[in-house]
Design a protein around this motif. Structure first.
Motif, mmCIF file in Angstrom:
data_model
loop_
_atom_site.group_PDB
_atom_site.id
_atom_site.type_symbol
_atom_site.label_atom_id
_atom_site.label_comp_id
_atom_site.label_asym_id
_atom_site.label_seq_id
_atom_site.Cartn_x
_atom_site.Cartn_y
_atom_site.Cartn_z
ATOM 1 N N UNK A 31 10.682 -10.459 12.755
ATOM 2 C CA UNK A 31 9.559 -9.532 12.862
ATOM 3 C C UNK A 31 10.010 -8.196 13.436
ATOM 4 N N UNK A 32 10.808 -8.228 14.492
ATOM 5 C CA UNK A 32 11.286 -6.983 15.089
ATOM 6 C C UNK A 32 12.201 -6.210 14.149
ATOM 7 N N UNK A 33 12.996 -6.915 13.376
ATOM 8 C CA UNK A 33 13.849 -6.243 12.377
ATOM 9 C C UNK A 33 12.989 -5.553 11.320
ATOM 10 N N UNK A 34 11.953 -6.262 10.835
ATOM 11 C CA UNK A 34 11.056 -5.686 9.832
ATOM 12 C C UNK A 34 10.294 -4.495 10.417
ATOM 13 N N UNK A 35 9.813 -4.619 11.658
ATOM 14 C CA UNK A 35 9.098 -3.544 12.343
ATOM 15 C C UNK A 35 9.973 -2.291 12.422
ATOM 16 N N UNK A 36 11.205 -2.474 12.834
ATOM 17 C CA UNK A 36 12.129 -1.350 12.955
ATOM 18 C C UNK A 36 12.401 -0.711 11.596
ATOM 19 N N UNK A 37 12.634 -1.551 10.597
ATOM 20 C CA UNK A 37 12.922 -1.055 9.253
ATOM 21 C C UNK A 37 11.735 -0.287 8.677
ATOM 22 N N UNK A 38 10.524 -0.799 8.899
ATOM 23 C CA UNK A 38 9.352 -0.161 8.311
ATOM 24 C C UNK A 38 8.880 1.064 9.091
ATOM 25 N N UNK A 39 9.079 1.089 10.389
ATOM 26 C CA UNK A 39 8.622 2.228 11.195
ATOM 27 C C UNK A 39 9.635 3.360 11.258
ATOM 28 N N UNK A 40 10.924 3.068 11.027
ATOM 29 C CA UNK A 40 11.955 4.093 11.175
ATOM 30 C C UNK A 40 12.823 4.259 9.934
ATOM 31 N N UNK A 41 12.545 3.503 8.905
ATOM 32 C CA UNK A 41 13.371 3.539 7.701
ATOM 33 C C UNK A 41 12.972 4.642 6.734
ATOM 34 N N UNK A 42 13.564 4.624 5.556
ATOM 35 C CA UNK A 42 13.357 5.687 4.572
ATOM 36 C C UNK A 42 11.910 5.845 4.102
ATOM 37 N N UNK A 43 11.183 4.730 3.939
ATOM 38 C CA UNK A 43 9.792 4.840 3.490
ATOM 39 C C UNK A 43 8.918 5.518 4.536
ATOM 40 N N UNK A 44 9.132 5.196 5.793
ATOM 41 C CA UNK A 44 8.363 5.825 6.870
ATOM 42 C C UNK A 44 8.715 7.302 6.994
ATOM 43 N N UNK A 48 5.472 7.604 3.117
ATOM 44 C CA UNK A 48 4.783 6.701 2.197
ATOM 45 C C UNK A 48 4.023 5.578 2.900
ATOM 46 N N UNK A 49 4.331 5.312 4.159
ATOM 47 C CA UNK A 49 3.663 4.244 4.902
ATOM 48 C C UNK A 49 2.661 4.865 5.868
ATOM 49 N N UNK A 50 1.397 4.423 5.786
ATOM 50 C CA UNK A 50 0.350 4.914 6.680
ATOM 51 C C UNK A 50 0.182 4.040 7.919
ATOM 52 N N UNK A 51 0.438 2.730 7.766
ATOM 53 C CA UNK A 51 0.144 1.812 8.868
ATOM 54 C C UNK A 51 0.997 0.555 8.749
ATOM 55 N N UNK A 52 1.434 0.043 9.895
ATOM 56 C CA UNK A 52 2.165 -1.227 9.953
ATOM 57 C C UNK A 52 1.515 -2.071 11.046
ATOM 58 N N UNK A 53 1.151 -3.301 10.697
ATOM 59 C CA UNK A 53 0.554 -4.227 11.664
ATOM 60 C C UNK A 53 1.370 -5.503 11.695
ATOM 61 N N UNK A 70 1.218 14.279 13.213
ATOM 62 C CA UNK A 70 2.545 14.817 12.918
ATOM 63 C C UNK A 70 3.136 14.229 11.637
ATOM 64 N N UNK A 71 2.472 13.195 11.074
ATOM 65 C CA UNK A 71 2.979 12.553 9.869
ATOM 66 C C UNK A 71 3.935 11.415 10.141
ATOM 67 N N UNK A 72 4.199 11.139 11.427
ATOM 68 C CA UNK A 72 5.101 10.045 11.797
ATOM 69 C C UNK A 72 4.296 8.856 12.309
ATOM 70 N N UNK A 73 4.857 7.674 12.168
ATOM 71 C CA UNK A 73 4.205 6.476 12.683
ATOM 72 C C UNK A 73 4.306 6.433 14.188
ATOM 73 N N UNK A 74 3.198 6.096 14.835
ATOM 74 C CA UNK A 74 3.174 5.996 16.296
ATOM 75 C C UNK A 74 2.455 4.718 16.681
#
Length: 78
Positions: A31-44, A48-53, A70-74
């Motif tokens: 889960x933490x690997x996926x969280x990191x990849x989705x919040x800080x990776x190329x799609x974020x 292209x990503x609005x929300x991660x839960x 700012x357009x970044x995930x927080x």
């Protein structure tokens, strides 16, 4: 049983997707690997990503990030 999580992604189009890389239900480490990849990776970074839960087996939200002004995930406080 209760130390498993789902990662739900909402794209900028409004479409939702459950991250199923390595299986739909994930351990804490996965889960933490996926969280990191989705919040800080190329799609974020491309916006292209609005929300991660991250949701646990009881449908309780464990982690939640949303695109800010700012357009970044927080991280969202719950």
């Amino acid at each position: 049983m209760f130390n498993v999580y789902k990662v739900v992604i909402t794209f900028d189009t409004g479409m939702q997707h459950v991250d199923d890389v390595g299986g739909e239900w994930k351990t804490e480490r996965e889960t933490l690997r996926a969280w990191d990849r989705l919040c800080h990776g190329p799609l974020a970074k491309s916006g292209l990503i609005d929300e991660v839960k991250v949701v646990d087996a009881l449908d309780m939200v464990a982690l939640h990030a949303r695109k800010g002004d700012s357009g970044r995930l927080a991280l969202v406080r719950t």
